[in-house]
Structures are given as structure tokens and as C-alpha cells.
Design an enzyme around this catalytic site. Sequence first.
Site, PDB file in Angstrom:
ATOM      1  N   ASP A  21       0.825  -1.214   0.000  1.00  0.00           N
ATOM      2  CA  ASP A  21       0.000   0.000   0.000  1.00  0.00           C
ATOM      3  C   ASP A  21       0.860   1.265   0.000  1.00  0.00           C
ATOM      4  OD1 ASP A  21      -2.361   1.413  -0.021  1.00  0.00           O
ATOM      5  OD2 ASP A  21      -2.658   1.327   2.139  1.00  0.00           O
ATOM      6  N   HIS A  38       2.053   3.488  -9.174  1.00  0.00           N
ATOM      7  CA  HIS A  38       1.871   2.050  -9.401  1.00  0.00           C
ATOM      8  C   HIS A  38       3.065   1.469 -10.167  1.00  0.00           C
ATOM      9  CE1 HIS A  38      -1.960   2.290  -7.568  1.00  0.00           C
ATOM     10  NE2 HIS A  38      -2.558   2.957  -8.544  1.00  0.00           N
ATOM     11  N   LEU A 132      10.578 -20.628  -5.148  1.00  0.00           N
ATOM     12  CA  LEU A 132       9.720 -19.663  -4.448  1.00  0.00           C
ATOM     13  C   LEU A 132       8.303 -19.766  -4.994  1.00  0.00           C
ATOM     14  CD1 LEU A 132       9.293 -17.099  -2.643  1.00  0.00           C
ATOM     15  CD2 LEU A 132       9.898 -15.733  -4.648  1.00  0.00           C
TER      16      LEU A 132
HETATM   17  C1  IPE Z   1      -5.444  -2.794  -0.112  1.00  0.00           C
HETATM   18  O1  IPE Z   1      -5.093  -1.453  -0.267  1.00  0.00           O
HETATM   19  C2  IPE Z   1      -5.396  -3.505  -1.421  1.00  0.00           C
HETATM   20  C3  IPE Z   1      -4.094  -3.588  -2.074  1.00  0.00           C
HETATM   21  C4  IPE Z   1      -2.925  -3.221  -1.614  1.00  0.00           C
HETATM   22  C5  IPE Z   1      -4.131  -4.175  -3.379  1.00  0.00           C
HETATM   23  P1  IPE Z   1      -6.192  -0.301  -0.353  1.00  0.00           P
HETATM   24  O2  IPE Z   1      -5.430   0.969  -0.458  1.00  0.00           O
HETATM   25  O3  IPE Z   1      -7.163  -0.582  -1.421  1.00  0.00           O
HETATM   26  O4  IPE Z   1      -6.903  -0.444   1.057  1.00  0.00           O
HETATM   27  P2  IPE Z   1      -7.901   0.531   1.821  1.00  0.00           P
HETATM   28  O5  IPE Z   1      -9.064   0.786   0.900  1.00  0.00           O
HETATM   29  O6  IPE Z   1      -7.153   1.788   2.109  1.00  0.00           O
HETATM   30  O7  IPE Z   1      -8.283  -0.195   3.059  1.00  0.00           O
HETATM   31  C1  IPE Z   2      -1.761   0.178  -3.339  1.00  0.00           C
HETATM   32  O1  IPE Z   2      -1.483   1.540  -3.345  1.00  0.00           O
HETATM   33  C2  IPE Z   2      -1.948  -0.365  -4.729  1.00  0.00           C
HETATM   34  C3  IPE Z   2      -3.319  -0.795  -5.053  1.00  0.00           C
HETATM   35  C4  IPE Z   2      -4.330  -0.773  -4.255  1.00  0.00           C
HETATM   36  C5  IPE Z   2      -3.511  -1.290  -6.389  1.00  0.00           C
HETATM   37  P1  IPE Z   2      -2.654   2.619  -3.306  1.00  0.00           P
HETATM   38  O2  IPE Z   2      -3.032   2.938  -4.722  1.00  0.00           O
HETATM   39  O3  IPE Z   2      -3.765   2.161  -2.447  1.00  0.00           O
HETATM   40  O4  IPE Z   2      -1.900   3.840  -2.671  1.00  0.00           O
HETATM   41  P2  IPE Z   2      -2.514   4.907  -1.652  1.00  0.00           P
HETATM   42  O5  IPE Z   2      -3.068   4.169  -0.495  1.00  0.00           O
HETATM   43  O6  IPE Z   2      -3.546   5.688  -2.405  1.00  0.00           O
HETATM   44  O7  IPE Z   2      -1.325   5.749  -1.304  1.00  0.00           O
HETATM   45 MG    MG Z   3      -4.153   2.425  -0.446  1.00  0.00          MG
END
Ligand code: IPE
Ligand code: IPE
Ligand code: MG
Length: 254
Positions: A21, A38, A132
Amino acid sequence: MSTEQTDNDTILPRHVAVVMDGNGRWAKKRFLPRTAGHKAGVKATRRIVELCAQKRIGAITLFAFSSENWSRPDQEVSSLMSLFLSTLNSEIDKLHERGVCIRFIGDRTRFSDSLQASISDAENKTEKNSRLKLNIAANYGGRWDIVNAVQCLAQKLVTGELAEDQITEQTFARELSLFGLPEPDLFIRTGGEQRISNFLLWQVAYTELFFTDTLWPDFDAAAFDQALEWYSTRQRRFGKTGEQVENKKEKQTG
Ligand code: IPE
Ligand code: IPE
Ligand code: MG
């Protein structure tokens, strides 16, 4: 898979689960579009997979896209889908050479035909690899996994393959998507939030939970080592007392 030791004698997890995240915030800090975050996240993913292979950690499960992430803006969802497809196609040969066995967990039927085809090709190509086990959770939800398992068990009840009193934690777990792997020993969530966000729900019952403010694209070897170091200091009691666990360890080493 057995618990392995590193050179400095720290206990390594057999299976690590990661909520990757913080990509969006990483990009925002740099006045870049979220997609740039990303893309930077893919680099961090490549790095952690390589580190796991080097360290001989047997399995890693990465949360790439949750069943809830479809509610993001269409443009972000479609750029994520393109990134999954291009990354999978460009990385698969290298992963195969490194002895990585790749598997996708989640409901893949909502993906485009080309992405579904690349997923199947990648799984088929690498299925015999054992260095792995790399599991990618895509359109995955822990509740989906559980409901899916319940449906499989219900089916077996209907056909008579299973009787009601044979529904146990063991027969249930057999229907879950990560069946066959040890449950994650270590859960890592980057990006500062301290929640599970519908990742592996059943499987984290006894997992050690590590939360860090580091944003996913910045999660490097040193950050991973810090998580592993923290893990090695946990006393895993599984309901027992600390003394019981210590005594068992002494008996084993003495
Ligand atoms: C969780 O992250 C899903 C992934 C890392 C793929 P999110 O950024 O979507 O989670 P919430 O919505 O903040 O809980
Ligand atoms: C996690 O990073 C990746 C996915 C959920 C695909 P985020 O896109 O949720 O990044 P933040 O939380 O907005 O920083
Ligand atoms: Mg996020």
C-alpha cells in the site's frame, strides 16, 4: 517447507503476505499521477520477490488488487489492468528462470481475455518450479475466498462426497485458495494503515502483523530486513504460555 535459519541465525518466515500500500501517496508527494506510483510499485515488487528467492523464503503472497479496488476511478482501474498485463508478460521468463512458481488467487473471471490468458500461461509455465511460490492476489477478497470454500463444501454435501460431521477446520481449509502452503508467518502492510482490508482473513489467524509507514515504492532491502528482524524477535505461543514455548525450544536445542 521447514523453518530456515539465516547466517546470523535469525528465524525466517516460511510464508510472507504483503499488502503493498502507498503507491498513490508516493506519487502525490512527487506531484506525479497515481499511475506513476503504481509503476514505481512494480519495481518494489520485483525487488521483494528477488529478495525472497535469495533468502530462500518459501512463499510470498502479494495483494495486488482487491475486490473493492474496482470502485476506484475507471481510468486508474484500466491503467492498473494494463500494468498487470505488461508486467506479467515482461517478467514471466525471468521468474521462470529463477525457479519461481507463480499462482493467482482471486476471481479472475472479471479480467479481460488477454489478461486471463497471460495468467493461465504464467501458471502453466511455472507450475513445476519450487524455489519460491509467488501468489498474486488479484480481484481477491478474504470474504470471497471463504464464501467460495463454503460453496465447494456445500457441493460436496449435495453429492454425498462429504458428510455434515466431516466439515472441520481441515476440510474447510482445503477449499481455500492458498491450500497446500503453510499459513503466512509474517504479514507486512506498508503505507501506514493498520488494517487487513479484506486480505487473507482465515489464514492470518496466527500471523505476526507488521505495519510500517514506508510507502510501497520505497520498501527496499533494508526495510524488508527490518521486518524480518522484528519477526525473528516474536515469541509465537499459539495459545501456550511463554514458559512452555521456551522449554520446548531448550529440549530441541539441548
Ligand atoms: C489494499 O489497499 C489492497 C491492495 C494493496 C491491493 P487499499 O489501499 O485498497 O486499502 P484501503 O481501501 O485503504 O483499506
Ligand atoms: C496500493 O497503493 C496499490 C493498489 C491498491 C492497487 P494505493 O493505490 O492504495 O496507494 P494509496 O493508499 O492511495 O497511497
Ligand atoms: Mg491504499
